[in-house]
Design a protein around this motif. Structure first.
Motif, PDB file in Angstrom:
ATOM      1  N   LYS B 166       0.827  -1.205   0.000  1.00 24.82           N
ATOM      2  CA  LYS B 166       0.000   0.000   0.000  1.00 24.82           C
ATOM      3  C   LYS B 166       0.865   1.259   0.000  1.00 24.82           C
ATOM      4  O   LYS B 166       0.443   2.303  -0.474  1.00 24.82           O
ATOM      5  N   ASN B 167       2.070   1.168   0.552  1.00 23.65           N
ATOM      6  CA  ASN B 167       2.896   2.352   0.735  1.00 23.65           C
ATOM      7  C   ASN B 167       4.068   2.463  -0.220  1.00 23.65           C
ATOM      8  O   ASN B 167       4.973   3.275  -0.015  1.00 23.65           O
ATOM      9  N   ILE B 168       4.049   1.642  -1.265  1.00 23.98           N
ATOM     10  CA  ILE B 168       5.107   1.751  -2.273  1.00 23.98           C
ATOM     11  C   ILE B 168       4.709   2.813  -3.291  1.00 23.98           C
ATOM     12  O   ILE B 168       3.606   2.801  -3.809  1.00 23.98           O
ATOM     13  N   ASN B 169       5.630   3.690  -3.564  1.00 19.53           N
ATOM     14  CA  ASN B 169       5.419   4.685  -4.618  1.00 19.53           C
ATOM     15  C   ASN B 169       5.530   3.986  -5.975  1.00 19.53           C
ATOM     16  O   ASN B 169       6.490   3.263  -6.227  1.00 19.53           O
ATOM     17  N   GLY B 170       4.544   4.195  -6.835  1.00 21.14           N
ATOM     18  CA  GLY B 170       4.502   3.505  -8.120  1.00 21.14           C
ATOM     19  C   GLY B 170       5.752   3.680  -8.960  1.00 21.14           C
ATOM     20  O   GLY B 170       6.191   2.750  -9.634  1.00 21.14           O
ATOM     21  N   GLU B 171       6.339   4.874  -8.930  1.00 24.93           N
ATOM     22  CA  GLU B 171       7.488   5.135  -9.801  1.00 24.93           C
ATOM     23  C   GLU B 171       8.818   4.785  -9.148  1.00 24.93           C
ATOM     24  O   GLU B 171       9.582   3.986  -9.659  1.00 24.93           O
ATOM     25  N   THR B 172       9.075   5.410  -7.983  1.00 25.84           N
ATOM     26  CA  THR B 172      10.383   5.221  -7.362  1.00 25.84           C
ATOM     27  C   THR B 172      10.526   3.848  -6.716  1.00 25.84           C
ATOM     28  O   THR B 172      11.624   3.420  -6.405  1.00 25.84           O
ATOM     29  N   ARG B 173       9.382   3.150  -6.536  1.00 26.86           N
ATOM     30  CA  ARG B 173       9.394   1.844  -5.863  1.00 26.86           C
ATOM     31  C   ARG B 173       9.936   1.915  -4.436  1.00 26.86           C
ATOM     32  O   ARG B 173      10.370   0.928  -3.865  1.00 26.86           O
ATOM     33  N   LYS B 174       9.958   3.119  -3.893  1.00 25.52           N
ATOM     34  CA  LYS B 174      10.408   3.291  -2.504  1.00 25.52           C
ATOM     35  C   LYS B 174       9.189   3.358  -1.594  1.00 25.52           C
ATOM     36  O   LYS B 174       8.103   3.766  -2.009  1.00 25.52           O
ATOM     37  N   LEU B 175       9.399   2.991  -0.341  1.00 28.90           N
ATOM     38  CA  LEU B 175       8.330   3.089   0.637  1.00 28.90           C
ATOM     39  C   LEU B 175       8.103   4.550   1.018  1.00 28.90           C
ATOM     40  O   LEU B 175       9.050   5.273   1.278  1.00 28.90           O
ATOM     41  N   GLU B 176       6.841   4.955   1.047  1.00 23.66           N
ATOM     42  CA  GLU B 176       6.517   6.301   1.491  1.00 23.66           C
ATOM     43  C   GLU B 176       5.718   6.222   2.785  1.00 23.66           C
ATOM     44  O   GLU B 176       5.132   5.202   3.090  1.00 23.66           O
ATOM     45  N   LEU B 177       5.660   7.283   3.485  1.00 22.31           N
ATOM     46  CA  LEU B 177       4.835   7.460   4.680  1.00 22.31           C
ATOM     47  C   LEU B 177       5.252   6.582   5.858  1.00 22.31           C
ATOM     48  O   LEU B 177       5.330   7.041   6.971  1.00 22.31           O
ATOM     49  N   ILE B 178       5.530   5.294   5.595  1.00 26.06           N
ATOM     50  CA  ILE B 178       5.862   4.420   6.720  1.00 26.06           C
ATOM     51  C   ILE B 178       7.348   4.088   6.765  1.00 26.06           C
ATOM     52  O   ILE B 178       7.775   3.266   7.565  1.00 26.06           O
ATOM     53  N   ASN B 179       8.143   4.718   5.910  1.00 19.47           N
ATOM     54  CA  ASN B 179       9.552   4.363   5.949  1.00 19.47           C
ATOM     55  C   ASN B 179      10.206   4.930   7.202  1.00 19.47           C
ATOM     56  O   ASN B 179       9.737   5.878   7.794  1.00 19.47           O
ATOM     57  N   ASN B 180      11.296   4.268   7.607  1.00 16.99           N
ATOM     58  CA  ASN B 180      12.037   4.762   8.762  1.00 16.99           C
ATOM     59  C   ASN B 180      11.378   4.480  10.100  1.00 16.99           C
ATOM     60  O   ASN B 180      11.888   4.880  11.136  1.00 16.99           O
ATOM     61  N   LEU B 181      10.225   3.823  10.084  1.00 14.06           N
ATOM     62  CA  LEU B 181       9.541   3.554  11.354  1.00 14.06           C
ATOM     63  C   LEU B 181      10.144   2.331  12.029  1.00 14.06           C
ATOM     64  O   LEU B 181      10.468   1.347  11.376  1.00 14.06           O
TER      65      LEU B 181
END
Lengths: 235, 235
Positions: B166-181
DNA sequence: CCCAAAGTGGTACCTAGGTACCTGTTTATC
DNA sequence: GATAAACAGGTACCTAGGTACCACTTTGGG
């Protein structure tokens, strides 16, 4: 439906009682009912989001469970039990993305239905409805937040005790809304399986909190039930 | 705040981006911002419903978790992670019964705040806001329904995989919002405990679905993750 | 720079709750 | 009214996930 219909007064009374329509004037309700059709659902008939997306429903009598299910495992979680005065589906009314939810009649269900587009037009004619919808959604959201967190924050026994307490009528001390339900359905309401409910009902009988006769649960000792629901009960 | 404030353009931009205010005109936003005060919350500061009942907040930057907790056991369940453009607390705005919820900053949080009464007045001046609020609530309700049933319908591993997807950015394939937690916070998001998350992260690393470096999760194999989330993964 | 204290993650062990199997009870059919 | 089929509830067994303990890592104060 025309106003000479046999059940017209009963239907009007059901609409008046609805918290969803609580601020509406009599003539507005008349106008609404004139566009509606009555329908009966036999117990255990069910619909999914697709089926009800184009029609808005008001419940006149009977109970309806709103639930999600996992087809792979057969597990179900009941989110709401709707009854007289409740409406569905509010989310389709708001045109949100379809949400795969199921509706199933627990008893014989009487509903009044109206095409979704007509319902939207009616709402736009009566701007006071926007506020009513907002407060309806707010209340439901709060309930949902509790349901969402209950499963992780409390044990199944605590959730069962809380469910019973929530549904006791203050005066008659009888269970409302959820009475007569098989263990299956109770399990769905607290997010567990039938066998766990059965086990906990034995336990509650053993400590004298409840008694069961002919599929009806009778609350015998409110204090014990409260202690369990508040997690003060040391087993 | 006056329009000669240093951060004024940045604040206006944040308000414009908010889905809660998406239909508002520029002058309405100016008028709103003129009544607001900026505030910083350091990471880990928290408020409960009492504290925020009389003030409405807009997030300018940073992340905020909305959660419920069981003080007896210390368990927590995070319901939402809010970020730029999100607002709180909508339920207090609607004047529903107080709901004991907590808010805690995950990073340094920048908010714009306004007294609740003034916010209510502002909304009544702009009737288009009612529709915006309704669609905002509808969307949140749908999310809540999924959160409510997820815990009973799916295993913790499936929920973790779904959370990552749910939290993967479609383009960068990086985790957003929940990264670093930390694992703690991830556990709260899927309604389980830290140790279970730790165990599942080991498992996901083992099957090559993810890798972890310096508290950041990197998705390595979307297919495997999808198979797990859809319960097609036979272990 | 050192040490304490707080923060973070890994894992052995154990229990709450789920699965599977059974018995009893009600409803439908001829 | 007999029999089958569907329905409902009880419980032994087992496993997913929670508790408790440990080790390592980062932060802050003197």
């Amino acid at each position: 439906m025309t106003s000479d219909h046999n059940d017209y007064p009963r239907y009007i009374q059901a609409l008046q009682q609805s918290s969803f329509l609580k601020d509406s004037k009599a003539e507005a309700l008349d106008q609404l009912l004139s566009q509606m059709t009555a329908e009966q659902w036999r117990a255990k008939t069910f619909r999914n989001s697709m089926d009800v997306a184009t029609t808005f429903h008001f419940i006149v009598s009977g109970r309806l469970k709103v639930y999600k299910s996992n087809p792979d495992t057969g597990r179900e979680h009941t989110v709401f039990v709707l009854s007289k005065g409740d409406v569905f589906d509010v989310l389709s009314l708001l045109d949100t993305e379809p949400n795969d939810v199921y509706w199933e009649a627990l008893d014989t269900l009487e509903v009044l239905k109206i095409p979704m587009d007509q319902m939207r037009l009616w709402i736009n004619e009566y701007p006071v409805m926007h506020k009513a919808i907002i407060s309806y959604l707010g209340e439901r959201m709060q309930q949902l937040m509790n349901i969402a967190t209950d499963v992780t924050l409390h044990s199944t026994l605590v959730r069962l005790a809380a469910l019973l307490l929530k549904n006791i009528n203050g005066e008659t001390r009888k269970l409302e809304l959820i009475n007569n339900l098989p263990n299956d359905e109770i399990a769905g309401l607290i997010g567990t399986t039938r066998s766990v409910v059965s086990r906990h009902i034995q336990e509650l009988k053993r400590v004298g909190a409840i008694s069961v006769s002919r599929r009806k649960i009778n609350v015998k000792n409110l204090e014990v039930l409260l202690a369990i629901a508040e997690e003060k009960h040391l087993p």
